[in-house]
Write an enzyme that holds these catalytic residues in place. Sequence first.
Site, PDB file in Angstrom:
ATOM      1  N   HIS A 119       0.774  -1.103   0.158  1.00  0.00           N
ATOM      2  CA  HIS A 119      -0.072   0.112   0.089  1.00  0.00           C
ATOM      3  C   HIS A 119       0.937   1.176  -0.077  1.00  0.00           C
ATOM      4  CE1 HIS A 119       0.528  -0.087   4.458  1.00  0.00           C
ATOM      5  NE2 HIS A 119       0.408   1.154   4.372  1.00  0.00           N
ATOM      6  N   ASP A 149      -0.051  -7.835   1.754  1.00  0.00           N
ATOM      7  CA  ASP A 149       0.503  -6.206   1.756  1.00  0.00           C
ATOM      8  C   ASP A 149       2.169  -6.144   1.513  1.00  0.00           C
ATOM      9  OD1 ASP A 149       0.225  -3.509   1.452  1.00  0.00           O
ATOM     10  OD2 ASP A 149      -0.286  -3.165   3.574  1.00  0.00           O
ATOM     11  N   SER A 222       4.719   2.338   7.991  1.00  0.00           N
ATOM     12  CA  SER A 222       4.296   1.141   7.156  1.00  0.00           C
ATOM     13  C   SER A 222       5.363   0.770   6.228  1.00  0.00           C
ATOM     14  CB  SER A 222       3.109   1.684   6.165  1.00  0.00           C
ATOM     15  OG  SER A 222       2.022   1.722   7.129  1.00  0.00           O
TER      16      SER A 222
END
Length: 489
Positions: A119, A149, A222
């Site tokens: 992402h 992911d 992230s």
Amino acid sequence: MTSATRSAPTPYLRALWLMALTVGLMLAQAVAAQNRPESFSDLAEEISPAVVNITTATVVERGAGPMPMVPEGSPFEEFFEQFRDRMPQGNGGERSRRSSALGSGFVISEDGLVVTNNHVIEKADEIEVEFFNGDTLAAEVVGVDPKTDIALLRVQTDKALPFVKFGDSDTAEVGDWVLAMGNPLGQGFSLSAGIVSARNRALSGTYDDYIQTDAAINRGNSGGPLFNLDGEVVGVNTAILSPTGGSIGIGFSMASNVVKRVVDQLEQYGETRRGWLGVRIQDVTDDVAEAMGLEEARGALVTDVPDGPAEKAGMRAGDVILSFDGHEVSDTRELVRRVGNTEVGKTVRVIVNREGKTQTLKVTLGRREVAEGAVPAGQQNQQEQSGPEKMDMFGLSIRPLNDELRAQLEVGPDASGLVVTDVDELSAAYEKGVRAGDLITEAGQKQVATLGGLEDRIAEAREAGRKSILLLVRRAGEPRFVALPLEDE
């Protein structure tokens, strides 16, 4: 000399005893100090060069957004044409803007392989990697896996890059120290420390295996690494649970043992290649186990077997998968992960419980990515027999499937079963999710197409001493087993 006088300790012995006690306490404190390091500075200095900041840029075309709709011939048509003509034009003839995003990552090889979250780089036109020393390099995408992911990038460089290695996430225990490093909120390189709060967390993905930690993780972290105290990556920081958008001490990192398998496949093939068994499954609950006569509620209950590896090996709906490739199966989540992590084309032994007896099937796994669009197996058509047109049981109103109901439910001519036309909202069936329009295709693990056939299955269950009966219910083609109590009848 009396015995009491002989056993009394001398001042010298008391001094020795106190000295031994003091030494023991000092050793205990030393051990505790080792378990609670005073500083992570040495470890941070060692691992920092391999952690990177990631910046992405995406060109958003203004023409892609909604534009005013003006009827042809309208007096406003000329006005809007002049308005569009005065708007600044980009290279594509439409005004555009650039959108940027920030994230983190880490280098896993000296020749420039970088791991991050999918992402972070999804839909990016440009990806730039910034290293701890301030150097920046453009990156290209090697491959991505949206299911976990994870994304694998590569930067081109003439010099060997500092990198970190994956550790064994299965050895991370609740209470162990962990370090999170990345680019939180775009503030640059930052380190936070915490412990493993929980393991084997699932959020929403099929292959989820998250380590939960209270090490501070915020937006921008992230894709960054979660380290153990040996400087090994045990997780990839992916998500947080927060009502405010900031860290409240509940962060999730995808376990390194999952990430490593994905990264190896992305590096080799540019895509993932997961094993595929070819079944639809659900967990075995206590009431389902009782209805099937199982000793314990474990395994994965097969609800459907479309064309594929399992069907070719002889697996059937109603089988309970107890073991896969030598590993016991506790529930559906464990089975899905084991199958997905098994090599495509491998022949494995699958032990199932079928009607109270165990059978071993040999299944040659297919590839999940190829089979994602497989159509569920159709039901075998049964000859409809004469009998009552409607029956009320279990709080359900049930009718045999006919042409009129087929048209209403939009099911094919080969479908068979009993249609639920109404449900008492106070019944156990309603609590378990049965609704009007559902199609009952099996009862007691045998196909049913008539009300008389359903009554026979109920009678067989009672004769066997069952407290409930297992129904296979389909809704929009999706199968699900439901155990309904017999004592209500």
